[in-house]
Scaffold this active site. Structure first.
Site, PDB file in Angstrom:
ATOM      1  CB  THR A 121      -1.058   0.151   1.546  1.00 24.26           C
ATOM      2  OG1 THR A 121      -1.440   1.341   1.300  1.00 24.26           O
ATOM      3  CG2 THR A 121      -0.155  -0.709   2.478  1.00 24.26           C
ATOM      4  CG  ASP A 122      -1.013   4.985  -1.327  1.00 26.39           C
ATOM      5  OD1 ASP A 122      -1.833   4.318  -0.020  1.00 26.39           O
ATOM      6  OD2 ASP A 122      -1.957   5.761  -1.878  1.00 26.39           O
ATOM      7  CD  GLU A 123      -3.122   3.115   4.610  1.00 30.12           C
ATOM      8  OE1 GLU A 123      -3.036   3.118   5.773  1.00 30.12           O
ATOM      9  OE2 GLU A 123      -4.147   3.303   4.142  1.00 30.12           O
ATOM     10  CE1 TYR A 148      -3.216  -2.620   5.363  1.00 32.14           C
ATOM     11  CE2 TYR A 148      -3.235   0.037   5.892  1.00 32.14           C
ATOM     12  CZ  TYR A 148      -3.109  -1.373   4.950  1.00 32.14           C
ATOM     13  OH  TYR A 148      -3.234  -1.821   3.266  1.00 32.14           O
ATOM     14  CE  LYS A 152       0.132  -4.304   3.272  1.00 29.04           C
ATOM     15  NZ  LYS A 152      -0.505  -6.514   2.116  1.00 29.04           N
ATOM     16  CE1 TYR A 205     -14.906   7.720   9.989  1.00 28.58           C
ATOM     17  CE2 TYR A 205     -12.608   7.463   9.407  1.00 28.58           C
ATOM     18  CZ  TYR A 205     -14.077   6.819   9.824  1.00 28.58           C
ATOM     19  OH  TYR A 205     -14.413   5.277  10.349  1.00 28.58           O
TER      20      TYR A 205
END
Ligand code: NAD
Ligand code: DAU
Length: 332
Positions: A121-123, A148, A152, A205
């Protein structure tokens, strides 16, 4: 013809990948999936039994992983705990599946000499300021924010170390936010679509200014197949389709497409540590491997996704009540 072992193939992106592979190649696919709350056997219904096998099991189960990998030519590893809000509530399953599960798979792959593709993921890169002219590149330093994304990031590091230390035949990809059919209603876009179907208001949010870089799941699948075919062992490819939008714009697009007032949403409690902006520069994948996204019209993609949720209520309805109870307890 090759035989692919796809982990997490009953989840959102994995099931879209399995359908994409069966429609666009002559590969055989075996799915290994634990069927957690996020996995659905129905997401893989109707597939040709000559070309598709489903195995329920855990990627942390080394004997099972070894047995299935022996029969495969290549592994595409999607299985993960994937939802940030869950990782803030109970991080432990994220460590087990994302770290130990990945370790279990790469140990088997290196012992058996199998080609491995790791989905990430880009996160892992953390977040960008709203006005930062930069986007994430393959060279951006890792700086994950949530339980999370840190698990990753750890899994990516394990794969890279196994390439260097043991000669694992692996490639990696880090993709931006996916949308499309079969996505769990806990995630942003399906949650808002199903809230509107249920006569409630979409929920943003905080101020709704956070930016995500949206890509259709089929474009993610075509990129992964491209990397599997032509990627250089040991390399990382960023996958993105130039789809930056803030959350408020996405909600307005959904409301308008569903015939509602575009401002008929509400603001709810923000996510702790909420990453501000993700943005992918996928130049490398495009120039070195010749990949291009096909689904670049976001409104059209959203309209087709809305239609899918309207037509497939039996798929998402069983997950909806528990998901909303989880959010209600957290002020989301
Ligand atoms: P998902 O939560 O929809 O699906 C995950 C699947 O993995 C489920 O079918 C679940 O049953 C299975 N699984 C979980 N733990 C397992 C275990 N221990 N053993 C076997 N199977 C297990 O997730 P998703 O959104 O489809 O994401 C798939 C992958 O893509 C993840 O690795 C995620 O990090 C990555 N990714 C997701 C996005 C996105 O926008 N959703 C973007 C970039 C990368
Ligand atoms: O960037 C890739 C990542 O995208 C993947 O690695 C993750 O697996 C995937 O879940 C996704 O992470 P996000 O946290 O970006 O996705 P999520 O759908 O949870 O939220 C998208 C944005 O919408 C985020 O800024 C939070 C916000 N949001 C979310 C929900 C559920 C809302 O404003 N309202 C909501 O109800």
């Amino acid at each position: 013809m090759s035989s692919l072992l796809v982990t997490g193939g009953a989840g959102f992106i994995g099931s879209n990948f399995v359908r994409y592979v069966l429609d666009n190649t002559d590969h055989h696919v075996t799915v290994l999936d634990k069927l957690t709350y996020a996995g659905h056997r129905e997401s893989l219904s109707g597939l040709d039994p000559q070309r598709f096998t489903f195995v329920q099991g855990d990627i942390c189960d080394a004997p099972l992983v070894g047995e299935l990998m022996t029969q495969a030519d290549a592994v595409v590893h999607y299985a993960a705990e994937s939802h940030n809000d869950n990782s803030l509530n109970d991080p432990r399953p994220f460590l087990d599946t994302n770290i130990i599960g990945t370790y279990t798979l790469i140990e088997a792959a290196r012992k058996l000499g199998k080609r491995f593709h790791h989905i990430s993921t880009d996160e892992v890169y953390g977040d960008l300021e709203l006005d930062d002219p930069e986007r994430f590149k393959e060279t951006t330093p890792y700086n994950p924010s949530s339980p999370y994304s840190s698990t990753k990031a750890a899994s990516d590091m394990l794969v890279r170390a196994w390439v260097r230390s043991f000669g694992l035949q692996a490639t990696l990809s880090n993709c931006s936010n996916n949308y499309g059919p079969y996505q769990h209603v806990e995630k942003f876009i399906p949650r808002q679509i199903t809230e509107i179907i249920d006569g409630r208001r979409p929920k943003l949010y905080g101020k709704g200014e956070n930016v995500r870089d949206w890509i259709h799941a089929d474009d993610h699948s075509s990129a992964v197949l491209t990397i599997l075919d032509r990627g250089t062992i040991g390399e990382t490819y960023l996958i993105g389709a130039d789809g930056e939008k803030n959350n408020r714009e996405v909600v307005e697009t959904i409301l308008t497409a569903m015939g509602r007032d575009s401002q008929d949403f509400e603001h709810v409690t923000d996510r702790a540590g909420h990453d501000l902006r993700y943005a992918i520069d996928s130049t490398r994948l495009r120039t070195e491997l010749g990949w291009q996204p096909r689904y670049t019209d976001f409104q059209e993609g959203i309209s087709r996704t809305i239609a899918w949720y309207q037509d497939n209520e039996q798929w998402w309805r069983p997950q909806k009540e528990a998901t909303e109870a989880f959010y209600a307890a957290r002020g989301h």
